[in-house]
Design a protein around this motif. Structure first.
Motif, short mmCIF file in Angstrom:
data_model
loop_
_atom_site.label_atom_id
_atom_site.label_comp_id
_atom_site.label_asym_id
_atom_site.label_seq_id
_atom_site.Cartn_x
_atom_site.Cartn_y
_atom_site.Cartn_z
N ASN A 172 33.45 27.16 52.15
CA ASN A 172 32.15 27.32 51.47
C ASN A 172 31.05 26.41 51.97
O ASN A 172 29.98 26.35 51.39
N ASP A 196 35.63 39.29 49.47
CA ASP A 196 34.88 38.22 50.10
C ASP A 196 35.06 36.96 49.25
O ASP A 196 34.38 36.77 48.25
N GLU A 197 36.02 36.12 49.64
CA GLU A 197 36.34 34.92 48.85
C GLU A 197 36.04 33.66 49.65
O GLU A 197 35.97 33.70 50.88
N THR A 198 35.87 32.54 48.94
CA THR A 198 35.62 31.26 49.62
C THR A 198 36.56 30.18 49.08
O THR A 198 37.18 30.35 48.03
N GLY A 221 37.04 25.52 49.18
CA GLY A 221 36.45 24.23 49.57
C GLY A 221 37.26 23.61 50.70
O GLY A 221 38.47 23.81 50.77
N ASP A 250 40.28 21.73 49.38
CA ASP A 250 41.09 22.31 48.30
C ASP A 250 42.58 22.18 48.63
O ASP A 250 42.99 22.52 49.73
N ASP A 284 44.98 23.90 47.36
CA ASP A 284 45.72 25.14 47.15
C ASP A 284 44.73 26.30 47.05
O ASP A 284 43.74 26.20 46.34
N THR A 312 46.01 29.64 46.61
CA THR A 312 46.79 30.83 46.25
C THR A 312 46.03 31.71 45.26
O THR A 312 46.25 32.92 45.23
N ALA A 313 45.11 31.11 44.47
CA ALA A 313 44.36 31.94 43.52
C ALA A 313 43.51 32.96 44.28
O ALA A 313 43.54 34.15 43.98
N GLN A 314 42.78 32.49 45.31
CA GLN A 314 41.95 33.40 46.10
C GLN A 314 42.82 34.45 46.80
O GLN A 314 42.47 35.64 46.85
N THR A 348 45.74 35.55 45.90
CA THR A 348 46.29 36.49 44.93
C THR A 348 45.26 37.56 44.60
O THR A 348 45.58 38.74 44.47
N LYS A 349 44.00 37.13 44.48
CA LYS A 349 42.93 38.08 44.20
C LYS A 349 42.79 39.08 45.36
O LYS A 349 42.63 40.27 45.15
N ARG A 352 45.18 39.91 47.44
CA ARG A 352 46.36 40.77 47.42
C ARG A 352 46.18 41.89 46.40
O ARG A 352 46.64 43.00 46.58
N GLY A 353 45.47 41.57 45.31
CA GLY A 353 45.27 42.56 44.25
C GLY A 353 44.16 43.56 44.55
O GLY A 353 43.93 44.49 43.79
N VAL A 391 46.04 24.80 55.09
CA VAL A 391 46.48 25.02 53.71
C VAL A 391 46.55 26.53 53.44
O VAL A 391 47.53 27.03 52.87
#
Lengths: 383, 291
Positions: free
Chosen positions: A172, A197-199, A201, A204, A206, A208-210, A212-213, A215-216, A234
């Protein structure tokens, strides 16, 4: 009386020394530089500084340029744009340099641009941001490939593989942020749709949240990660942790041995664009870049006992191109050197073959990048 | 749906426990002197860097861990003896500023000694993730969570059940009275730095396989750990863990359900709200000033 005479003598000697000093200084070709050898970009600027020092010494041993020795003045801006600006001022006003090479990152470079434009000093930047040379500024050049070209190279590879819908995961700030903007601009040209389109830091622990999104998100055919430093490492580990199966592309920001050391084999199968220096040993012997990249790699690794990285190449290209332009200009007249830099044609550097023009102050084509795939924790050429 | 939610929670817990582990280190020095040690992040970095350098040099993990913890403890003691002790009669604020200077110094030394390249440690019990109802958890995360819990228990026991811990608390409440009761106040302060350094080093070593480490890794970990400690109530071990988990889970759920672009904003909003209504943090004791 006697003291007067001594004082007079001392004054005369001091004067003579000053004149001699000036004559000496006028004879030198002064190359000014500001790089980030400490701070966040320290790992990049450090290599740039080393390359400049090594090659200036080497050129001087071989008799200098046009019979004049090079004098290198390097400052460390600590990855801070404000310091870069004040060192630029110092290089122009106090050191009166003939040409400036530097600006490890885009922010540092852009902080120097207004001053070099005003003072009319040829300036070659070592940063990747496309804003440096687009729009073209008369006195500003740069050696590294732009982030836009990295995106285009990756999208071209995706197109060949029939991939049309992708997820973009970018850092970001700085490098990744600019890379994201250029990717969004370049994607439609290659028929690529960015549907997630995810970002993240740069520090960061971890992501995995981005992931997972992503993947979904239905229909994602490939993942493109745009970042530099430890962030992409990472991301790579988290991709393995979640067991994502889509093809993964990375940017040229991770084309360093440090990245491979950090991830081990977690990045196996990932594809990325790199410049010739990174795969020096694997280039075919008919490749015009081969002798240049092998020479830099051997010289650098022989002297410093650490792996050469793409950043060393940016500085090498900038220095050699400057020397080349000064030779053709027949001196250090700033306007002539600038004109010759702009006329650089077919110059073989480590980042590719440069063809400058009044409308292109970077001069590299998409063929400056080679696609590699990571296998067993190492790069394998796959063009 | 549930698998996604669970994955976000696991991500939040992993990140949160890293923040918590970093935050725990602030407690000891704060409890002994009401000083917030801004070099705590550097203790974390030294632990992580020293252990990964030693492992890379061929030492077994356990030996590298012990040596790294010892080294960090020596750095902590030296920091107190050479930089804090000479200014012992100064204001708390002055000492806090000294710790900021020390953090910059330690970062510079680490950069010179260990270089600028980022480093890593192998995961303690393998890289293969654990599957929980369709969500994946890295094994190292369990180490982080487990060690955080163990350290809270140890801290609680130390401050409430041991004479030395009580002496430390007494020193922070009233140094003169503590001294009159025969407590070696200077020794207490010196040891508090040594112990904080040990806590920091342990945290730094455990999180390195997940986050990697470099000479400047202490900045982020120190800042996030400090946020966690303030949110939970400074000086309180359980509070730091609760604060860290809250921040971590807020970031992960925010990134998952709303947008990763505003991830950091959620954490800051929560911190602001909590501190607005509970200025001493979630578990902090209300302090009263006698007029």
């Amino acid at each position: 009386m006697r003291t007067m005479r001594t004082a007079g003598l001392a004054l005369a000697m001091a004067f003579a020394a000053t004149v001699a000093g000036q004559a000496q200084a006028a004879d030198d070709i002064k190359i000014g530089s500001f790089v980030s050898s400490t701070g966040v970009m320290g790992y990049m600027g450090d290599q740039e500084k080393k390359v400049l020092e090594t090659y200036v010494e080497r050129i001087n041993k071989q008799g200098g340029v046009l019979g004049r020795p090079l004098k290198l003045i390097v400052y460390d801006d600590g990855t801070e744009a404000e310091k870069a600006a004040s060192f630029t001022k110092r290089l122009i006003e106090n050191d009166e340099v003939d040409v400036i090479i530097g600006g490890t990152g885009t922010p540092q470079t852009m902080a120097a641009v207004p001053q070099v434009e005003r003072a009319q000093v040829p300036f070659i930047s070592l940063a990747g941001g496309i804003v440096i040379t687009d729009p073209v500024k008369p006195w500003v050049f740069k050696t590294p490939q732009s982030d836009k070209m990295a995106a285009e190279k990756v999208f071209g590879d995706m197109k060949k593989k029939g991939i049309t819908k992708i997820a973009l995961l970018s850092e970001n700030i700085g490098f990744g942020k600019s890379g994201r903007e250029q990717s969004l601009l370049a994607a439609p040209k290659y028929g690529i749709e960015i549907i997630a389109d995810e970002t993240y830091g740069p520090k960061d622990p971890d992501v995995t949240a981005q992931l997972t999104k992503i993947r979904g998100t239905a229909g994602v055919q490939a993942l493109f990660v745009f970042g530099a430093g430890t962030g992409p490492a990472v991301v790579s580990k988290n991709i393995r942790q979640l067991g994502l199966t889509e093809p993964v592309y990375q940017s040229h920001g991770v084309a360093s041995k440090d990245f491979l050391r950090l991830v081990g084999t977690a990045a196996d199968g990932f594809r990325l664009p790199v410049d010739g220096l990174v795969v020096a040993d694997q280039l075919s012997s008919s490749d015009p870049q081969k002798p240049v990249v092998v020479d830099l790699k051997n010289t650098f690794e022989g002297q410093y006992k650490t792996d050469v990285s793409t950043f060393a190449g940016h500085a090498y290209d900038a220095l050699m191109m400057t020397v080349d332009a000064i030779k053709r200009a027949g001196g250090t007249d700033k306007a002539k050197v600038r004109e010759q830099l702009e006329k650089t044609k077919g110059f073989i550097g480590t980042d590719g073959v440069y063809n400058m023009s009044p409308t292109d102050h970077m001069g590299l084509g998409l063929d400056a990048f080679h696609m590699v795939v990571i296998k067993n924790g190492d790069w394998v050429l796959s063009d | 749906m549930f698998a996604e939610f669970l994955q976000y929670m696991l991500s939040g817990i992993t990140v949160g426990s890293i923040y918590a582990l970093a935050g725990l280190g602030f407690a000891i020095i704060y409890n002994a002197s009401h000083v917030i040690n801004f070099a705590q992040g550097e203790f974390i970095m030294i632990g992580g860097m020293a252990s990964s350098v030693l492992v890379a040099a061929g030492l077994p993990l356990w030996a590298a861990v012990i040596l790294a913890v010892l080294l960090t403890m020596l750095v902590g003691l030296a920091l107190e003896i050479f930089a804090i002790a000479p200014a012992r009669d100064a204001d708390v604020v002055t000492i806090i500023i000294i710790t900021i200077g020390a953090s910059i110094f330690l970062r510079g030394v680490a950069q010179l000694v260990w270089g600028k390249s980022p480093r890593s440690l192998p995961a303690f019990s393998g890289e293969e993730p654990i599957n929980l109802f369709g969500a994946a958890l890295a094994r190292q995360s369990l180490w982080v969570i487990g060690v955080s819990l163990l350290l809270i228990l140890l801290l609680g026991w130390f401050f409430n059940r041991t004479l030395f811990g009580k002496a430390m608390l007494a020193t922070s409440y009233n140094r003169l009275a503590a001294q009159l009761m025969g407590i070696g106040v200077n020794k207490v302060l010196t040891l508090s730095f040594g112990m904080s350094a040990v806590l920091g080093a342990v945290g730094g070593i455990i999180v390195t396989p997940i986050t990697f480490t470099s000479y400047e890794a202490g900045i982020m970990l120190g800042l996030k750990g400090f946020s966690a400690a303030v949110l939970g109530g400074l000086g309180n071990g359980a509070g730091a863990v609760a604060g860290g988990l809250l921040v971590g889970i807020a970031e992960a759920l925010g990134a998952g359900y709303i947008s990763s672009a505003y991830k950091d904003a959620f954490a800051f909003v929560i911190i602001l709200f909590v501190l607005f209504f509970m200025p001493n943090g979630l578990f902090g004791k209300r302090s009263t000033e006698r007029v």
